[in-house]
Design an enzyme around this catalytic site. Structure first.
Site, PDB file in Angstrom:
ATOM      1  CG  HIS A   1      -0.261   0.366   2.594  1.00  0.00           C
ATOM      2  ND1 HIS A   1       0.354  -0.557   3.078  1.00  0.00           N
ATOM      3  CD2 HIS A   1      -0.323   1.289   3.336  1.00  0.00           C
ATOM      4  CE1 HIS A   1       1.013  -0.042   4.422  1.00  0.00           C
ATOM      5  NE2 HIS A   1       0.410   1.117   4.268  1.00  0.00           N
TER       6      HIS A   1
ATOM      7  CE  LYS B   1       7.649  -3.034  14.545  1.00  0.00           C
ATOM      8  NZ  LYS B   1       8.913  -3.939  14.497  1.00  0.00           N
TER       9      LYS B   1
ATOM     10  CE  LYS C   1      12.339  -8.744  10.670  1.00  0.00           C
ATOM     11  NZ  LYS C   1      11.939  -7.434  11.327  1.00  0.00           N
TER      12      LYS C   1
ATOM     13  CB  SER D   1      15.617   2.294   8.807  1.00  0.00           C
ATOM     14  OG  SER D   1      16.459   1.271   9.172  1.00  0.00           O
TER      15      SER D   1
HETATM   16  P1  NAD Z   1      20.846  -9.332  18.014  1.00  0.00           P
HETATM   17  O1  NAD Z   1      21.238 -10.389  17.169  1.00  0.00           O
HETATM   18  O2  NAD Z   1      22.053  -8.035  17.902  1.00  0.00           O
HETATM   19  O3  NAD Z   1      20.805  -9.580  19.769  1.00  0.00           O
HETATM   20  C1  NAD Z   1      20.008 -10.529  20.188  1.00  0.00           C
HETATM   21  C2  NAD Z   1      20.470 -11.121  21.290  1.00  0.00           C
HETATM   22  O4  NAD Z   1      19.776 -11.958  21.943  1.00  0.00           O
HETATM   23  C3  NAD Z   1      21.895 -11.779  21.286  1.00  0.00           C
HETATM   24  O5  NAD Z   1      22.765 -11.164  22.179  1.00  0.00           O
HETATM   25  C4  NAD Z   1      21.618 -13.061  21.703  1.00  0.00           C
HETATM   26  O6  NAD Z   1      22.570 -13.947  22.005  1.00  0.00           O
HETATM   27  C5  NAD Z   1      20.478 -13.188  22.659  1.00  0.00           C
HETATM   28  N1  NAD Z   1      19.614 -14.274  22.613  1.00  0.00           N
HETATM   29  C6  NAD Z   1      19.147 -14.994  21.659  1.00  0.00           C
HETATM   30  N2  NAD Z   1      18.387 -15.934  22.317  1.00  0.00           N
HETATM   31  C7  NAD Z   1      18.111 -15.529  23.540  1.00  0.00           C
HETATM   32  C8  NAD Z   1      17.498 -16.254  24.590  1.00  0.00           C
HETATM   33  N3  NAD Z   1      16.832 -17.355  24.427  1.00  0.00           N
HETATM   34  N4  NAD Z   1      17.806 -15.749  25.991  1.00  0.00           N
HETATM   35  C9  NAD Z   1      18.493 -14.757  25.813  1.00  0.00           C
HETATM   36  N5  NAD Z   1      18.921 -14.111  24.998  1.00  0.00           N
HETATM   37  C10 NAD Z   1      19.031 -14.543  23.772  1.00  0.00           C
HETATM   38  O7  NAD Z   1      19.533  -8.964  17.646  1.00  0.00           O
HETATM   39  P2  NAD Z   1      18.826  -7.549  17.739  1.00  0.00           P
HETATM   40  O8  NAD Z   1      18.882  -6.591  16.564  1.00  0.00           O
HETATM   41  O9  NAD Z   1      19.099  -6.800  19.157  1.00  0.00           O
HETATM   42  O10 NAD Z   1      17.146  -7.816  17.764  1.00  0.00           O
HETATM   43  C11 NAD Z   1      16.249  -8.487  18.918  1.00  0.00           C
HETATM   44  C12 NAD Z   1      14.879  -8.188  18.824  1.00  0.00           C
HETATM   45  O11 NAD Z   1      14.825  -6.934  18.590  1.00  0.00           O
HETATM   46  C13 NAD Z   1      14.590  -9.222  17.358  1.00  0.00           C
HETATM   47  O12 NAD Z   1      13.129  -9.585  18.022  1.00  0.00           O
HETATM   48  C14 NAD Z   1      14.349  -8.111  16.266  1.00  0.00           C
HETATM   49  O13 NAD Z   1      13.434  -8.603  15.503  1.00  0.00           O
HETATM   50  C15 NAD Z   1      13.851  -7.086  17.037  1.00  0.00           C
HETATM   51  N6  NAD Z   1      14.236  -5.837  16.313  1.00  0.00           N
HETATM   52  C16 NAD Z   1      15.340  -5.319  16.175  1.00  0.00           C
HETATM   53  C17 NAD Z   1      15.520  -4.146  15.530  1.00  0.00           C
HETATM   54  C18 NAD Z   1      16.897  -3.502  15.385  1.00  0.00           C
HETATM   55  O14 NAD Z   1      17.060  -2.486  14.570  1.00  0.00           O
HETATM   56  N7  NAD Z   1      17.793  -4.442  15.312  1.00  0.00           N
HETATM   57  C19 NAD Z   1      14.353  -3.230  15.071  1.00  0.00           C
HETATM   58  C20 NAD Z   1      13.255  -3.781  15.665  1.00  0.00           C
HETATM   59  C21 NAD Z   1      13.119  -4.773  16.209  1.00  0.00           C
END
Ligand code: NAD
Length: 471
Positions: free
Chosen positions: A65, A94, A106, A362
């Site tokens: 959209h 979002k 995604k 972004s």
């Molecule tokens: P990342 O890979 O940088 O960090 C994730 C962290 O979580 C890692 O340190 C990993 O070791 C840890 N982890 C994994 N499984 C785990 C568990 N079971 N228990 C505890 N820790 C655990 O990822 P991120 O970019 O920080 O993303 C994290 C979440 O945020 C995701 O759901 C992602 O979709 C969401 N998100 C990220 C962004 C972004 O800009 N990076 C934006 C919006 C949403």
């Protein structure tokens, strides 16, 4: 029973709950909900030891959209089509909620990045990008990836370089991906944006005295105890800025263990320790806890899941004591857990709002790339000169001498200032919208997640109507 729903079904269930509070035709609601495109790519890569491995990757564009579509790329063993489509749908809602003019998308590759060398990851990322180009799933006006779980600036730089190599339109090609390193046309503040947005969001949530009173808390972040799951690109900056706001991070859970200190964890110390050892295990000044999930059940004011989906479930929700569940990760709370937590009186701050800081900045990066000029470049010195002239005028007129501290904040805004100001404004406005929708329907009738979906549905429906598709 609801626990058996797939991730995408769970997102749609939340959508349906919100749609009841709107009056759009069912056909339009169905169109908003459905995923427009998704693609599963498989390709071979040669490992460093000479063996050949088949790699599975996906990209989903949930809604066209608005164009381009936008959404991160994740590297995780849990990646599958349902997860990617669900995350793409969340991106649509979002972006609509925070008025970022993109459709949701995604992508992901099913792998554990720790099992691959840097050069293997580069080959996989470049080949994945090639597949995206071949199938028209990438481009500044088509679909723009960004970092997510398991990916970061390096992957974004490889995507950019591969796209540039194969692109005809070199002028705007740098806007094909966001979350790039600063010296590769990235933007200041993007790396920390999601975590910073989480804190801007929480500051706004906690500023309403009556809302806080309802859950037995005082207004403000100061002194609030926080437990965090996931110390990555989102979790680490969130913990850092929460500490700056005088909240107290008492527990951090990582995939291989957790740490706990009721007096507060030194976030920079943990970050340095992790950079040196690759883990937070046995970081000094904190008690080590073998099972990371135990920390989620600690007494605290705010629990921030910042790792993966489905972390708060029907199984552990009855033992979770936090007053506020702040969804920094996407989809961390299952439908059943949501019901249990809300029944107990917890305030759930939904992912569609709380982690929108990443896509917001972004968007700023994409705009900066298309305009080919950094924010603040044109106005900074002009503003500074104007401020100084104004101060001089006041000093001459009143005889008062401004101190350096008083002069300090009055400098011309640079890119970081403007990005953070735009991010804060976005988070504050979005939460006010959510809150107004709740007040309109009754806080007991509409929770924050449903309110966020109602706002998003209205904006997407309006957009379809403006396109003249559903007059
Ligand atoms: P990342 O890979 O940088 O960090 C994730 C962290 O979580 C890692 O340190 C990993 O070791 C840890 N982890 C994994 N499984 C785990 C568990 N079971 N228990 C505890 N820790 C655990 O990822 P991120 O970019 O920080 O993303 C994290 C979440 O945020 C995701 O759901 C992602 O979709 C969401 N998100 C990220 C962004 C972004 O800009 N990076 C934006 C919006 C949403």
């Amino acid at each position: 029973m609801a626990e058996n729903l797939s991730f995408f079904e769970k997102v749609n269930k939340n959508f349906d709950k919100a749609a009841q509070f709107t009056e759009y035709p069912q056909g339009l609601l169905d169109q908003i909900k459905i995923c427009n495109n998704s693609c599963h790519f498989t390709f071979p890569i040669k490992r460093d030891d000479g063996t050949i491995q088949t790699i599975h990757g996906w990209r989903a564009e949930h809604s066209h959209h608005k164009l381009p579509t936008k959404g991160g790329i994740r590297y995780s063993t849990l990646v599958n089509e349902d997860e990617i489509v669900a995350l793409a749908a969340l991106m649509t809602y979002k972006c609509a909620l925070v008025d970022v003019p993109f459709g949701g998308a995604k992508g992901g590759i099913q792998l554990n990045r720790n099992e691959y060398s840097e050069s293997e990851l580069e080959r996989i990322t470049r080949r994945y990008t090639y597949e995206l180009i071949q199938k028209n799933y990438i481009g500044p006006g088509v679909d723009v990836p960004a970092p997510d779980f398991g990916t970061g600036e390096n992957e974004m730089a490889w995507i950019l370089d591969t796209y540039l190599t194969m692109s005809q339109d070199k002028l705007d090609a740098i806007a094909c991906v966001t979350g790039k390193p600063i010296d590769q046309n990235g933007i200041h503040g993007r790396k920390e944006a999601t975590g910073r947005g989480v804190v801007f969001g929480l500051e706004e949530v906690c500023s309403y005295e009556d809302d806080m009173k309802q859950i037995g808390l005082h207004p403000g972040l100061r002194g609030k105890t926080v437990v965090l799951q996931g110390f990555g690109k989102v979790g680490y900056p969130a913990a850092k800025y929460l500490t700056e706001a005088e909240a107290i991070v008492i527990g951090i859970a990582e995939s291989d263990g957790a740490i706990y200190n009721p007096k507060g964890i030194d976030i920079e110390k943990v970050s340095t320790f992790r950079a040196e050892t690759g883990s937070i295990r046995h970081c000094s000044d904190a008690t080590f806890i073998e099972n990371p999930n135990d920390v989620l059940e600690l007494e605290c004011d705010i629990l921030i899941p910042a790792a993966l989906e489905n972390q708060l479930t029907a199984e552990n929700a009855p033992r979770i004591k936090a007053h506020i569940i702040a969804e920094a990760a996407n989809g961390p709370t299952t439908t059943k857990a949501d019901e249990i937590l809300q029944k107990r009186g917890a305030l759930i701050i939904p992912d569609t709002f709380l982690n929108a800081g990443g896509v917001t900045v972004s968007y700023f990066e994409w705009l900066r790339n298309l305009s080919h000029v950094g924010f603040g470049r044109l106005a900074r010195r002009y503003e500074e000169t104007a401020y100084n002239a104004m101060l001089l005028f006041i000093e001459q007129a009143t005889g008062y001498q401004f101190s350096d501290d008083e002069r300090g904040p009055l400098h011309g805004a640079d890119e970081t200032d403007l990005v953070n100001s735009g991010l804060q404004d976005t988070m504050v406005n979005a939460y006010q919208e959510i809150r107004e929708i709740r007040l309109k329907h009754g806080k007991d009738v509409v929770d924050s997640r449903t309110a966020a979906f109602i706002s998003a549905i209205h904006k997407i429906a309006q957009s379809y109507m403006q396109l003249g598709i559903f007059p």
